[in-house]
Every structure is written in structure tokens, then in C-alpha cells.
Design a protein around this motif. Structure first.
Motif, PDB file in Angstrom:
ATOM      1  N   TRP A 262     -36.678 -36.046 -46.159  1.00 26.10           N
ATOM      2  CA  TRP A 262     -37.115 -34.678 -46.421  1.00 26.10           C
ATOM      3  C   TRP A 262     -35.923 -33.874 -46.941  1.00 26.10           C
ATOM      4  O   TRP A 262     -35.003 -33.544 -46.191  1.00 26.10           O
ATOM      5  CB  TRP A 262     -37.670 -34.038 -45.151  1.00 26.10           C
ATOM      6  CG  TRP A 262     -39.023 -34.545 -44.798  1.00 26.10           C
ATOM      7  CD1 TRP A 262     -40.223 -34.016 -45.146  1.00 26.10           C
ATOM      8  CD2 TRP A 262     -39.336 -35.712 -44.014  1.00 26.10           C
ATOM      9  NE1 TRP A 262     -41.260 -34.753 -44.647  1.00 26.10           N
ATOM     10  CE2 TRP A 262     -40.746 -35.803 -43.946  1.00 26.10           C
ATOM     11  CE3 TRP A 262     -38.560 -36.682 -43.375  1.00 26.10           C
ATOM     12  CZ2 TRP A 262     -41.381 -36.834 -43.251  1.00 26.10           C
ATOM     13  CZ3 TRP A 262     -39.187 -37.698 -42.698  1.00 26.10           C
ATOM     14  CH2 TRP A 262     -40.586 -37.768 -42.634  1.00 26.10           C
ATOM     15  N   LEU A 263     -35.945 -33.572 -48.241  1.00 27.83           N
ATOM     16  CA  LEU A 263     -34.836 -32.875 -48.872  1.00 27.83           C
ATOM     17  C   LEU A 263     -35.056 -31.369 -48.832  1.00 27.83           C
ATOM     18  O   LEU A 263     -36.186 -30.896 -48.712  1.00 27.83           O
ATOM     19  CB  LEU A 263     -34.688 -33.326 -50.325  1.00 27.83           C
ATOM     20  CG  LEU A 263     -34.381 -34.811 -50.544  1.00 27.83           C
ATOM     21  CD1 LEU A 263     -34.300 -35.102 -52.033  1.00 27.83           C
ATOM     22  CD2 LEU A 263     -33.084 -35.200 -49.859  1.00 27.83           C
ATOM     23  N   PRO A 264     -33.982 -30.592 -48.936  1.00 24.11           N
ATOM     24  CA  PRO A 264     -34.139 -29.142 -49.052  1.00 24.11           C
ATOM     25  C   PRO A 264     -34.930 -28.780 -50.301  1.00 24.11           C
ATOM     26  O   PRO A 264     -35.068 -29.576 -51.234  1.00 24.11           O
ATOM     27  CB  PRO A 264     -32.694 -28.636 -49.140  1.00 24.11           C
ATOM     28  CG  PRO A 264     -31.857 -29.746 -48.594  1.00 24.11           C
ATOM     29  CD  PRO A 264     -32.586 -31.008 -48.906  1.00 24.11           C
ATOM     30  N   ALA A 265     -35.482 -27.564 -50.309  1.00 21.80           N
ATOM     31  CA  ALA A 265     -36.213 -27.094 -51.487  1.00 21.80           C
ATOM     32  C   ALA A 265     -35.278 -27.138 -52.701  1.00 21.80           C
ATOM     33  O   ALA A 265     -34.139 -26.669 -52.646  1.00 21.80           O
ATOM     34  CB  ALA A 265     -36.715 -25.668 -51.257  1.00 21.80           C
ATOM     35  N   ASN A 266     -35.793 -27.707 -53.764  1.00 20.67           N
ATOM     36  CA  ASN A 266     -35.016 -27.870 -54.995  1.00 20.67           C
ATOM     37  C   ASN A 266     -33.742 -28.697 -54.761  1.00 20.67           C
ATOM     38  O   ASN A 266     -32.761 -28.565 -55.490  1.00 20.67           O
ATOM     39  CB  ASN A 266     -34.638 -26.507 -55.598  1.00 20.67           C
ATOM     40  CG  ASN A 266     -35.866 -25.678 -55.942  1.00 20.67           C
ATOM     41  OD1 ASN A 266     -36.860 -26.208 -56.434  1.00 20.67           O
ATOM     42  ND2 ASN A 266     -35.800 -24.378 -55.665  1.00 20.67           N
ATOM     43  N   GLY A 267     -33.769 -29.496 -53.709  1.00 18.53           N
ATOM     44  CA  GLY A 267     -32.599 -30.308 -53.404  1.00 18.53           C
ATOM     45  C   GLY A 267     -32.455 -31.462 -54.377  1.00 18.53           C
ATOM     46  O   GLY A 267     -33.436 -31.992 -54.891  1.00 18.53           O
ATOM     47  N   LYS A 268     -31.238 -31.843 -54.632  1.00 16.78           N
ATOM     48  CA  LYS A 268     -30.968 -32.963 -55.509  1.00 16.78           C
ATOM     49  C   LYS A 268     -31.030 -34.264 -54.719  1.00 16.78           C
ATOM     50  O   LYS A 268     -30.804 -34.284 -53.511  1.00 16.78           O
ATOM     51  CB  LYS A 268     -29.597 -32.802 -56.154  1.00 16.78           C
ATOM     52  CG  LYS A 268     -29.460 -31.537 -56.998  1.00 16.78           C
ATOM     53  CD  LYS A 268     -28.061 -31.427 -57.584  1.00 16.78           C
ATOM     54  CE  LYS A 268     -27.914 -30.161 -58.416  1.00 16.78           C
ATOM     55  NZ  LYS A 268     -26.550 -30.017 -58.973  1.00 16.78           N
ATOM     56  N   HIS A 269     -31.313 -35.333 -55.415  1.00 14.23           N
ATOM     57  CA  HIS A 269     -31.417 -36.630 -54.746  1.00 14.23           C
ATOM     58  C   HIS A 269     -30.096 -37.059 -54.129  1.00 14.23           C
ATOM     59  O   HIS A 269     -30.075 -37.885 -53.211  1.00 14.23           O
ATOM     60  CB  HIS A 269     -31.910 -37.693 -55.728  1.00 14.23           C
ATOM     61  CG  HIS A 269     -33.364 -37.548 -56.065  1.00 14.23           C
ATOM     62  ND1 HIS A 269     -34.359 -37.827 -55.156  1.00 14.23           N
ATOM     63  CD2 HIS A 269     -33.982 -37.142 -57.199  1.00 14.23           C
ATOM     64  CE1 HIS A 269     -35.537 -37.612 -55.726  1.00 14.23           C
ATOM     65  NE2 HIS A 269     -35.344 -37.195 -56.960  1.00 14.23           N
TER      66      HIS A 269
END
Length: 690
Positions: A262-269
Motif C-alpha cells: 500500500w503506497l502513499p497517494a501518488n507515491g512512486k514505486h
């Protein structure tokens, strides 16, 4: 001022005439705005008729921490007062606590993982972080029993913090009332009180796991929580939980899963690389042990795990695990025998229903990750079923995972309340009553547990601590003391110890696991190769040794008859006597030719060299033969009992005739056949007639 007066006038007129609906919307809006603006500006109003305390504003952040802190302080005061009343000084309830204190001293003295200065590093501290937390207190003067105060402080502060975490874990699943009930059950669960007073890392570990579950769940459920600071906190928690106990490695991997999935919003890979923090945390303990000791496996794992034990393979392994699982579900969850002090009788059906309720509530509340995390935390209690036994020390290996079960109980109350509303809409009002009943059923055992804490501390003080202090005063400074409980004796005696069980002395655990006969044979090898490595004295429970062949003059006795936490009633100190070593190696017959080869049964090295077949060998089947030779001398020798055949490879010379000499015994008359390469080469009668 005029606007305020107009507002009050309009309010009165509308109330008297009953035409509030005829007032234009614009007037009502302006009146509301005027009143709000005037009040905000501090304009006078009619005196308040509310009581003074109704105007107090206590920040929400103090709930539930403030009331939980008060309750925890009361619980700690009652418990520790009972200990001090019985013992007269602070004392831990387990000898294992003093193992951590000894490692804490090693860190403070700048020789970490060395149980005593000048000896090789050992992996006897199951928790790497717990001694590190205690070490600063030892360094600043908390020596002797004073260090127990530091352990108690960590234990009870962690207990209060655990209740807070349980509240926050449960609230999204059960609502506020269920969350309060969960916090209450944590404080009412007497096993947590026992462990908080034990001096061990049990409750801090339970808190660390609960904190991980909460923060990981919030990370998954709320994108606003996926900040850089929260990510750092999760990685730090992963290291904390993994370094507190080896079982925490699984929780650390769970944190890695949350960070990577689960990445942050607009998070990069690239942010998925933070998941490696959880992996690194999981590997922290084995990596540290490997760097310091040359092996990634803790001595405790060798001594206590079924996996790796030479007597548990295949069917035998799964039979043992199955027996442990049966004991867990049928005996322990039902509050019987070992768990009667902590759990209500016949609680197993309720506990199983509670586990089922967790995913149900998680699905209803759209909190699946949280519910699965709680469920896995609860099922973590099954991990100790892979130990040879998990019934030591008031079941302390189980209780760190109890938080999951307590949250599950609140989930069960919610589900039962929902079902009850199908019968009557007001039936859900019974949920708080049910939650209170759960807490009450646990709390009735608190008095019993507090008494047991005090009694256990007194037992440790009157036996382990007493004999350790005696050793400090009476044994030579260069004594090497063989012990089977290595904590308080090493801590108070200030003497080097030889840990027979192998937790704090490298290499000894495999012989402890193998059995008494293999230890005897091992000591014979040490006597030949490194006689200085053998103990000069013993301080042991004599019955644990399986033979008295090593004991010389008895020097001291510490007997306690009314404490069930101890490994035996009498712990005794002896001068070590090694005269009988190798007495079983000499042939009894007249044939004195030099042996070409020797298969020494129960000698692990000799068996390995001769490919001795252990197939079918079970635990506790080793025997120490103790008899008299034809000359009347006492002879001891290690062997294996309850066998119908021995298979091995002898190293002989081709083209030569050999005479075989065997020492065997049987309870009844038995014919012993000797075969070589599958061919019968001889038979002899062993044993007496019935």
C-alpha cells in the motif's frame, strides 16, 4: 451590541407569537451570525447554569491513556507490594529473568553477548533488545536486585501501553464501548500481570506486536496516514518487535508487506523499497548472532524446538506437534491444569467462536486487513506448539499473543449483539453487559495471580538467589560451576558457569537434548581433550542430571517446599568428581588386545563416525548403565534403551579375524544375533530368565 439586542428581541417575539416560520431566512441567518460573532468576541451572556466541572475541556488525546494509566498504577502497586511483603526486597519471579540481567551487565561492562567476561559470545539471550534496555540502568548503579525495579517499570508501563493499543485496535471493529471493554480485559487478564512482574520481556513484546498491528492497519486503511514519519515509525517498530523475541520476525515481515503493498497517494514505486525494512528487521537477530557467535541459530532454539531435535522427524515430529495442539485446545484454552490460574473453566468454545467473529466483523466494517492482522496475532499462540514443551514458566511463551484473543472477544460480543437484534431491536443493549462479563470472568483471578507472583518471587529468592550468594562467598574465585538453571547463580555468584542445558554455554544444548547418556559420553571426550572445560563444582537439581556419578562432596543445600515455579524442591552444591569417567570403556573380559575400532553408543561423535542408525529412537530412551565390574569397581557407561536392533558401520581391516566385545542388557532372557553384511556371524544369550 445592537445586533445582540435585536437577536434576543426576535427570539422572544417568535416564542410568544408562534410565528417563527414567518421570519425570513435572511433574518435568521443574520441573527445566528450576529450571536456567534458576539459570543466569539467575548460579549456578556446570561450566567451559565451548568456545574463548574462541565466547562472543563480535557483533550481527547488523554483518553484512553489517562484512566488506563491510573488503573495500571493501582495494579502495579498491589502486585509489587505483595512481592515486597513476602520477599523483603525486589525479586523477579523466574530464574530466566536473571539470564537477561546477566546479559545486561555484559553490555554495561562492554562485552555484549559474553555471559561472563573472557568467555566466547553466546546466543543464550533469546531477546537481544531486552538486555539492551536494562543495561543503562545497570551501568548507572542498579546492581544486584535493584535492576528488578527497572524491569518492573518496563513491564507495567508496557502493560498500560498494551491496553491503550488494544483500545485503538478494537475501536474501528467494535466501536467505542467494545474498545473500552478490550482495554479492560487486557488489564483484567492476570497472565499479563504475572508476566509484567516477572522481569521478562513478555509484556513489552506483547505491546510491540499490538503497536505493529495498529499502525500497519492504519497505514493500509487510511491513505492520509501514509506519511514519511509513519513509514519510519513502522520500520522502527519492525526492528523493535524482531529484536524483542524471535517470533517477532513474522510481524516484521507483515510490516514489510503493508509498506510494499500500500503506497502513499501518488507515491512512486521506489517507495516499495521501504518494504525491505521489514525484511531487514526479520533478519536482524540471526544476522547479529551469526556475526557474534558464528551461528545464526540461538541456543534456545536448539534446546527447545522440535524442529532439529534428533528424536523428532517425520511422523514423530507431527505426532508431537499434534499432542501439543491437543494440550493447547483441550486443556489450556479450557482453563485447566497449567492455565487454571489465568483462564475460566471450559472457555474453549467461546474462544473459538471469538476467532470466527473477527473476520466477520472485519468484513462488516470494511476492515479486512485489520481483522486478518488480529486473527494472525491470536493464532501466533500456536507457534510454541513446535517446542518440545511450552508448559514452562506459567505459559509465558503463549501470553504475548493473548491480545488478539481479547480483541476477538469484543468482536464476538458485537456479532452476538447483531444477531440478538433480529429477535428484538433493544437486545443489543445487552452487549455492554456481555463485555463486562468477559472482563469480570478474567478479573476474578487477579488476587490469586498476585499471590502467586509473590510466592514465586519468594521461591526464586530462597533458592536460586540464596545459593548464588552462597557461592559468591564460599567458592574459589576460579571455580567453574556446572548449573542447570543459569540465571541467578551466575548473576550473584560472580563465578564462571558451565550451562548443562546449553543456553549460555555454546555447544552444550545438543547434548542436553540428546539425553543423560550423551552428556556422560561428551564429558568423557572433554576429559580427554579439554579437561579445563569441565566444571569444578555443580549447583544443580540432582534429579535433572540422571546420575549422581559426577557428584563429590555436598557443600550446600537450598530447599523450598512450597513454590511451584521452581524446577525442584532442593538445589544442591557439590564438588565435581570425574573419577568414574571412562570406566565403561574398559573390557571386562580377559582379552586385553588393543581395540581396532570402537562404537561408543550414545556418544554423538562416535555414532556419527560409524553411521549409527537412530531410526525409531525416541526421546527419553537414553540410559546410564551403573553397575559393578567383576572386580567390584563401580562402572558407568552411556547407552540407549528400548531397542530391538542396532545398525552401524565398523571400521575393520580386510582379511583379518576379529573378536567383537559388546556390553548389553535385557530385562528378560533374550537372544542377541550379530550380523555382518547381512550374514549371521554369531549369537549370544542376554538377560535372565523371567
Amino acid at each position: 451590541m445592537l445586533a445582540f439586542g435585536e437577536a434576543r428581541c426576535i427570539s422572544v417575539r417568535t416564542g410568544l407569537l408562534g410565528h417563527a416560520a414567518s421570519i425570513p431566512d435572511s433574518v435568521s441567518v443574520s441573527v445566528s451570525a450576529s450571536v456567534s460573532a458576539s459570543v466569539a468576541a467575548g460579549m456578556p451572556d446570561e450566567p451559565s447554569k451548568q456545574p463548574w466541572y462541565a466547562t472543563l475541556r480535557i483533550p481527547d488525546r488523554y483518553f484512553p491513556a489517562a484512566p488506563i494509566a491510573v488503573a495500571t498504577a493501582v495494579l502495579a502497586w498491589r502486585t509489587l507490594r505483595a512481592v515486597l511483603a513476602q520477599v523483603g526486597e525486589p525479586c523477579a519471579t523466574l530464574d530466566d529473568s536473571f539470564i537477561h540481567f546477566q546479559y545486561a551487565r555484559a553490555i554495561a561492562e562492554l562485552h555484549p553477548l559474553r555471559y561472563q567476561a573472557g568467555v566466547p559470545p553466546t546466543s543464550g539471550a533469546t531477546s537481544l533488545l531486552w538486555p539492551a534496555l536494562l543495561a543503562p540502568f545497570y551501568a548507572v548503579g542498579f546492581r544486584g536486585m535493584a535492576i528488578v525495579w527497572a524491569a518492573w517499570a518496563f513491564g507495567f508501563v508496557s502493560l498500560g501501553a498494551l491496553a491503550v493499543e488494544a483500545f485503538h485496535i478494537a475501536r474501528p471493529l467494535t466501536g467505542k464501548s467494545g474498545a473500552w471493554a478490550t482495554a479492560a480485559t487486557v488489564l483484567c487478564f492476570s497472565a499479563f500481570t504475572w508476566c509484567a512482574a516477572s522481569g521478562m520481556e513478555v509484556v513489552p513484546f506483547a505491546w510491540a506486536m499490538a503497536r505493529c498491528v495498529r499502525r500497519a492497519s492504519e497505514w493500509v486503511e487510511n491513505p492520509d496516514q501514509r506519511t514519511r514519519n509513519r513509514r519510519i515509525e513502522l520500520v522502527v517498530l519492525a526492528f523493535v518487535v524482531a529484536l524483542l523475541r524471535p517470533e517477532g520476525a513474522v510481524v516484521a515481515l507483515g510490516i514489510g508487506l503493508a509498506l510494499g503493498g500500500w503506497l502513499p497517494a501518488n507515491g512512486k514505486h521506489v517507495h516499495r523499497l521501504w518494504a525491505l525494512g521489514g525484511v531487514a528487521a526479520a533478519l536482524a537477530t540471526p544476522a547479529t548472532l551469526w556475526a557474534m557467535t558464528g551461528t545464526a541459530t540461538a541456543n534456545t532454539a536448539t534446546a527447545k524446538l522440535l524442529i532439529g531435535n534428533p528424536y523428532y522427524h517425520g511422523r514423530a515430529l507431527w505426532d508431537a506437534v499434534g499432542a501439543n495442539l491437543k494440550t493447547f485446545f483441550v486443556t489450556l484454552l479450557n482453563g485447566q491444569v497449567w492455565s487454571a490460574e489465568f483462564l475460566p473453566s471450559n472457555a474453549m468454545p467461546l474462544a473459538i467462536m471469538a476467532l470466527v467473529a473477527v473476520p466477520v466483523v472485519g468484513w462488516q466494517k470494511h476492515k479486512l486487513f485489520r481483522s486478518i492482522a488480529v486473527l494472525l496475532l491470536a493464532l501466533g499462540m500456536l507457534v510454541p506448539c513446535f517446542y518440545v514443551t511450552f508448559l514452562w514458566n506459567r505459559l509465558r511463551y503463549l501470553w504475548p499473543f493473548a491480545t488478539g484473543w481479547l480483541v476477538a472477544l469484543s468482536c464476538l460480543a458485537v456479532v452476538l449483539g447483531d444477531v440478538a437484534t433480529l429477535v428484538h431491536p433493544r437486545a443489543k443493549m445487552g452487549v455492554p453487559i456481555l463485555l463486562g462479563a468477559f472482563a469480570g470472568a478474567l478479573s476474578v483471578r487477579l488476587d490469586w495471580t498476585i499471590d502467586d507472583v509473590a510466592n514465586s518471587a519468594r521461591g526464586i529468592d530462597q533458592q536460586h538467589v540464596k545459593i548464588g550468594r552462597w557461592a559468591n562467598e564460599h567458592l574459589p574465585d576460579d571455580a567453574l560451576v556446572g548449573v542447570n538453571d543459569t540465571g541467578a547463580i551466575a548473576y550473584f555468584s560472580n563465578r564462571r558457569t558451565f550451562d548443562i542445558v546449553g543456553l549460555t554455554t555454546n555447544g552444550e544444548a545438543r547434548y542436553w537434548v540428546a539425553g543423560t547418556a550423551s552428556r556422560l559420553e561428551h564429558y568423557e571426550r572433554l576429559h580427554h581433550d579439554r579437561p579445563e572445560a569441565l566444571p569444578t563444582h555443580f549447583i544443580v537439581y540432582p534429579e535433572w542430571m540422571g546420575t549422581d556419578a559426577f557428584f563429590g562432596k555436598q557443600l550446600f543445600d537450598a530447599t523450598v517446599t512450597d513454590s511451584t515455579i521452581l524446577g525442584g524442591q532442593s538445589m544442591r552444591a557439590y564438588v565435581a568428581d570425574w573419577q568414574l569417567l571412562d570406566s565403561g570403556a574398559r573390557p571386562w573380559s580377559e582379552h586385553e588386545a588393543k581395540p581396532v575400532d570402537e562404537v561408543d553408543v550414545a556418544d554423538l561423535e562416535s555414532e556419527a563416525e560409524h553411521r549409527f542408525d537412530l531410526a525409531g529412537t525416541r526421546d527419553n530412551e537414553e540410559v546410564v548403565g551403573d553397575a559393578s565390574s567383576p572386580d567390584g569397581d563401580r562402572v558407568i557407561d552411556g547407552g540407549r534403551g528400548f531397542r530391538s536392533a542396532d545398525r552401524f558401520v565398523a571400521k575393520l581391516r580386510a582379511g583379518m579375524a576379529f573378536r567383537g566385545i559388546v556390553r548389553a542388557s535385557a530385562k528378560t532372557k533374550t537372544t542377541l544375533d550379530v550380523r555382518a553384511a547381512g550374514q549371521l556371524v554369531g549369537s549370544l544369550a542376554v538377560g535372565d530368565e523371567d
